[in-house]
Enzyme design. Structure first.
Site, PDB file in Angstrom:
ATOM      1  N   GLU A  99       0.816  -1.207   0.000  1.00  0.00           N
ATOM      2  CA  GLU A  99       0.000   0.000   0.000  1.00  0.00           C
ATOM      3  C   GLU A  99       0.854   1.263   0.000  1.00  0.00           C
ATOM      4  O   GLU A  99       1.932   1.298   0.585  1.00  0.00           O
ATOM      5  CB  GLU A  99      -0.903   0.005   1.244  1.00  0.00           C
ATOM      6  CG  GLU A  99      -1.961  -1.074   1.137  1.00  0.00           C
ATOM      7  CD  GLU A  99      -2.846  -1.178   2.380  1.00  0.00           C
ATOM      8  OE1 GLU A  99      -4.045  -1.349   2.210  1.00  0.00           O
ATOM      9  OE2 GLU A  99      -2.331  -1.081   3.490  1.00  0.00           O
ATOM     10  N   CYS A 112       3.080   8.569   1.086  1.00  0.00           N
ATOM     11  CA  CYS A 112       3.523   7.668   2.151  1.00  0.00           C
ATOM     12  C   CYS A 112       3.790   6.306   1.501  1.00  0.00           C
ATOM     13  O   CYS A 112       2.889   5.723   0.902  1.00  0.00           O
ATOM     14  CB  CYS A 112       2.400   7.596   3.183  1.00  0.00           C
ATOM     15  SG  CYS A 112       2.681   6.432   4.499  1.00  0.00           S
ATOM     16  N   CYS A 119       5.922  -6.522   8.763  1.00  0.00           N
ATOM     17  CA  CYS A 119       7.030  -5.973   9.568  1.00  0.00           C
ATOM     18  C   CYS A 119       7.359  -6.977  10.662  1.00  0.00           C
ATOM     19  O   CYS A 119       6.472  -7.630  11.197  1.00  0.00           O
ATOM     20  CB  CYS A 119       6.606  -4.634  10.185  1.00  0.00           C
ATOM     21  SG  CYS A 119       7.917  -3.864  11.170  1.00  0.00           S
ATOM     22  N   CYS A 123       5.190  -4.004  16.950  1.00  0.00           N
ATOM     23  CA  CYS A 123       4.751  -2.999  17.928  1.00  0.00           C
ATOM     24  C   CYS A 123       3.285  -3.305  18.279  1.00  0.00           C
ATOM     25  O   CYS A 123       2.497  -3.653  17.396  1.00  0.00           O
ATOM     26  CB  CYS A 123       4.885  -1.586  17.363  1.00  0.00           C
ATOM     27  SG  CYS A 123       6.593  -1.215  16.940  1.00  0.00           S
ATOM     28  N   CYS A 126       0.221  -1.549  16.298  1.00  0.00           N
ATOM     29  CA  CYS A 126       0.308  -1.332  14.851  1.00  0.00           C
ATOM     30  C   CYS A 126      -0.287  -2.485  14.046  1.00  0.00           C
ATOM     31  O   CYS A 126       0.023  -3.651  14.295  1.00  0.00           O
ATOM     32  CB  CYS A 126       1.784  -1.119  14.485  1.00  0.00           C
ATOM     33  SG  CYS A 126       2.067  -1.007  12.713  1.00  0.00           S
ATOM     34  N   GLY A 169       5.999  -1.547   7.087  1.00  0.00           N
ATOM     35  CA  GLY A 169       7.381  -1.994   7.224  1.00  0.00           C
ATOM     36  C   GLY A 169       8.298  -1.041   7.960  1.00  0.00           C
ATOM     37  O   GLY A 169       7.976   0.135   8.170  1.00  0.00           O
ATOM     38  N   SER A 223      10.001   7.126  15.693  1.00  0.00           N
ATOM     39  CA  SER A 223       8.732   6.806  16.343  1.00  0.00           C
ATOM     40  C   SER A 223       9.057   6.515  17.797  1.00  0.00           C
ATOM     41  O   SER A 223       9.498   5.414  18.118  1.00  0.00           O
ATOM     42  CB  SER A 223       8.103   5.576  15.688  1.00  0.00           C
ATOM     43  OG  SER A 223       7.787   5.868  14.351  1.00  0.00           O
ATOM     44  N   CYS A 342      -1.877   6.413   9.308  1.00  0.00           N
ATOM     45  CA  CYS A 342      -0.735   5.762   9.964  1.00  0.00           C
ATOM     46  C   CYS A 342      -1.169   4.563  10.783  1.00  0.00           C
ATOM     47  O   CYS A 342      -2.110   4.645  11.558  1.00  0.00           O
ATOM     48  CB  CYS A 342      -0.062   6.742  10.925  1.00  0.00           C
ATOM     49  SG  CYS A 342       0.945   7.917  10.052  1.00  0.00           S
TER      50      CYS A 342
END
Ligand code: SAH
Ligand code: SF4
Length: 348
Positions: A99, A112, A119, A123, A126, A169, A223, A342
């Site tokens: 994406e 973006c 990933c 986290c 996420c 990622g 982050s 996000c």
């Protein structure tokens, strides 16, 4: 008949830096100004099919045709929201979907991009992290997101001015492909975006932050999301390996090597990381940085235990920082309607 199954796969035009392409063309006997014309077609006109490069010699067109693949991933879907965001779902050659999100603002267009399918870093807040890891994207697959989005906005009379590696990622976990693509985006003979407008966002892969300043002029965002080790480890398991101390040292070194401002992203999660103690810890962490801090109220999505805090908590947290000379705008993600905001990228 040729057996195409054993033929070496063609390179992508994005596997080479402009100088490398130029010298290949000079090697086949092309004049320097002709090779510059090819670069112009690709990077300024954003025309990738050699047969459309009208002022380029037949021989060079045939060479480009034989040596390079100029097909891009198929657009599986394109969803637009009222706030100017368009989420593109692209099918890569190996069958995975990735994406990319176009974000249209009043005076700029930002893209973006994704750097991996899934990933590894898991986290807790996420969506991409929940998917697990499938594979790294190649430099060409990252650049294809840029090329496809560029041609969409070109039809609107616009140009992509900013790129953020905040899609799926962890960019620094796919280091060489990400470095190649950011450097193509900012290379003067390639897309020539301003280095300060191309931002790599990382959860804190310390050894790679340490080498970043010698490999690219691109900007960096961290982050952070918590400035206490126990809480950061709970939210971001990578903190177990590279704790806040190690992270701060690497970021300060990046800052002194580059002289650039660091961007610090801090998601605000209800009852987790927005107490006065957290704000205090953040102030302590910020000491020594020249940083831009963005506060991002958590984007809730189904199946997630977390939520965003109420407006009062957000404002109090922000005021605590601004009262201590750290202005921190609250950024609401665009593209929520199309699940393009996000942390919501999770192409299956
Ligand atoms: N792996 C990189 C880049 C991709 S994530 C990184 O972690 O920085 C891009 C940004 O979205 C990161 O700041 C990430 O923490 C944030 N994010 C993830 N989930 C989110 C959510 N639910 N709400 C708001 N931001 C989120
Ligand atoms: Fe990976 Fe970034 Fe999501 Fe963490 S926030 S799981 S590092 S994509």
């Amino acid at each position: 008949m040729t057996d195409t199954s054993t033929a070496t796969p063609k390179k992508s035009i994005f596997d080479l830096y402009p100088e490398e392409l130029e010298s290949l063309l000079i090697d086949i006997g092309e004049k320097k100004f002709r090779s510059a014309q090819v670069l112009q077609w690709i990077f300024q006109q954003k025309i990738y099919d050699p047969s459309s490069m009208s002022n380029v010699s037949k021989k060079t067109r045939a060479f480009l045709e034989d040596s390079f693949e100029h097909k891009f991933p198929e657009i599986v879907s394109s969803l637009s929201a009222d706030d100017g965001a368009t989420k593109l779902l692209l099918k890569t050659e190996k069958g995975h979907n990735v994406e990319a999100v176009i974000l249209r603002y009043k005076n700029r267009v930002s893209l973006c991009v994704s750097s991996q399918v899934g990933c590894k870093l898991a986290c807790s807040f996420c969506q991409t992290g929940k998917l697990g890891f499938f594979r790294n994207l190649t430099a060409s697959e990252i650049m294809s997101q840029f090329a496809i989005a560029s041609s969409i906005v070109k039809k609107e009379g616009k140009k992509i001015s900013h790129v953020v590696f905040m899609g799926m990622g962890e960019p620094l976990d796919n280091y060489s492909n990400v470095i190649k693509s950011v450097n193509l985006m900012i290379h003067e003979k390639a897309y020539a975006l301003s280095p300060k407008n191309v931002t790599i966002s990382t959860s804190g892969v310390v050894p790679k932050i340490e080498t970043l300043s010698k490999d690219t002029k691109a900007a960096l965002a961290i982050s952070l999301h918590a400035a206490r080790d126990d809480l950061r480890t709970e939210l971001m398991p990578i903190n177990r390996k590279y704790n806040l101390d190690k992270l701060k040292t690497a970021l300060l070194n990046w800052q002194s090597d580059t002289g650039k401002k660091l961007t610090i992203e801090y998601i605000l999660i209800k009852d987790k990381n927005c107490s006065k103690t957290d704000a205090k810890a953040l102030i302590k962490f910020l000491h020594g940085f020249r940083a831009k801090i963005n506060l991002i109220p958590f984007n809730s999505h189904p199946g997630m235990d977390y939520d965003k805090p109420d407006e009062k908590t957000i404002r109090e947290f922000q005021k605590y920082l601004s009262d201590r000379s750290y202005p921190a705008p609250v950024r609401y993600s665009k593209g929520m309607e199309v699940s393009g905001a996000c942390g919501q990228l999770a192409a299956k």
